[in-house]
Enzyme design. Structure first.
Site: not given
Length: 227
Positions: A28-29, A32
Site C-alpha cells: 500500500h505505502e 503511493h
C-alpha cells in the site's frame, strides 16, 4: 480451555493475519511512493520508502490499533506536491494508488482462496491447502478493510487527501490542523461501534464484487475437477 486442534487453528489464523499485514501494508505505502515518483516526486525514494521492508512503514500505535480494533495505519509516505506538474490531479492519483493496490491484492487473494477451496474439496484434510486457504481468506478480508479504511474522508487518510482537492483551500488547511487527532477519532468511533455498521456493509459490497469479478475461476475449476 482450547483443544489441541482449536489451538492449532487459532495459531494458523494468527500467523496468516501477521503474514498478510506484513505484505499488504508495505505494498500500500510503496504504491503511493511509486506513483509519486512516476509523476516526478522523488521524496519517497530519497527517504528510502520505496521498499517492501515492513519495518520501514509500520507505525507503533497504528500496529497496536490493528490488534485492538482490527484497523490501523502505517507511517505515511512523504510526498511533496511541488514536484507535480498538475498538483490537484496528481495528488488524487497518488492517494488512490494505495487503496487500489489493496483492491488488486484482494482480487488475486480471492482467486487463490477459490482455488484452495475447490482443491480442498477434492483433497480434504490437506494441511497445506488448509493453511493456504486461511492465508488467502485473511488477505481478502484485510485488504478490503485497508482499502475502505484508507478511503474514509478523515485526515490523514487517503480519502481526505482526495476530498481536499475539491474543498476550498482555506477549508482544507483548517481541517488539516486537526490531522493529528484524526486517527484518535477513528479509533474511538470504532471502539464505540459507530463505524461497525457502515464498514461491515462496505466490506460485504466489495467482497461480493470480488466474488463476481472472479466468477471465471469457478467455471474453470468445475471443468478441471468435474464438479
Amino acid at each position: 480451555m482450547l483443544t489441541q486442534s482449536q489451538a492449532l487453528e487459532y495459531l494458523i489464523q494468527l500467523l496468516a493475519f501477521a503474514l498478510v499485514l506484513f505484505t499488504s501494508i508495505p505494498v500500500h505505502e510503496v504504491s503511493h511512493g511509486l506513483v509519486a515518483y512516476w509523476l516526478g516526486d522523488p521524496t519517497a525514494k530519497n527517504a528510502g520508502r520505496l521498499t517492501l521492508n515492513p519495518f520501514k512503514h509500520f507505525d507503533l500505535f497504528g500496529t497496536i490499533a490493528l490488534f485492538l480494533v482490527h484497523v490501523g495505519w502505517a507511517k505515511p509516505v512523504p510526498i511533496d506536491p511541488r514536484y507535480f506538474k498538475k498538483p490537484k490531479r496528481d495528488i488524487v492519483l497518488v492517494s488512490l494508488a494505495g487503496p487500489l493496490s489493496n483492491f488488486i491484492l484482494a482480487f488475486f487473494a480471492m482467486i487463490g482462496y477459490k482455488i484452495c477451496f475447490y482443491a480442498y474439496a477434492v483433497m480434504p484434510g490437506s494441511m497445506v491447502l488448509y493453511v493456504l486457504r486461511t492465508v488467502f481468506y485473511s488477505a481478502v478480508l484485510i485488504n478490503i478493510t485497508l482499502m475502505i479504511f484508507n478511503l474514509l474522508p478523515i485526515p490523514p487518510n487517503d480519502g481526505f487527501k482526495i476530498l481536499g482537492v475539491f474543498l476550498p483551500q482555506r477549508t482544507y488547511f483548517t481541517l488539516l490542523k486537526y490531522e493529528r487527532y484524526g486517527m484518535i477519532i477513528i479509533v474511538v468511533l470504532l471502539l464505540v461501534g459507530a463505524l461497525q455498521g457502515p464498514l461491515s456493509w462496505l466490506q460485504s459490497v466489495i467482497a461480493n464484487l470480488l466474488i463476481h469479478l472472479t466468477g471465471f475461476v469457478e467455471i474453470v475449476l468445475r471443468i478441471l475437477f468435474k464438479l
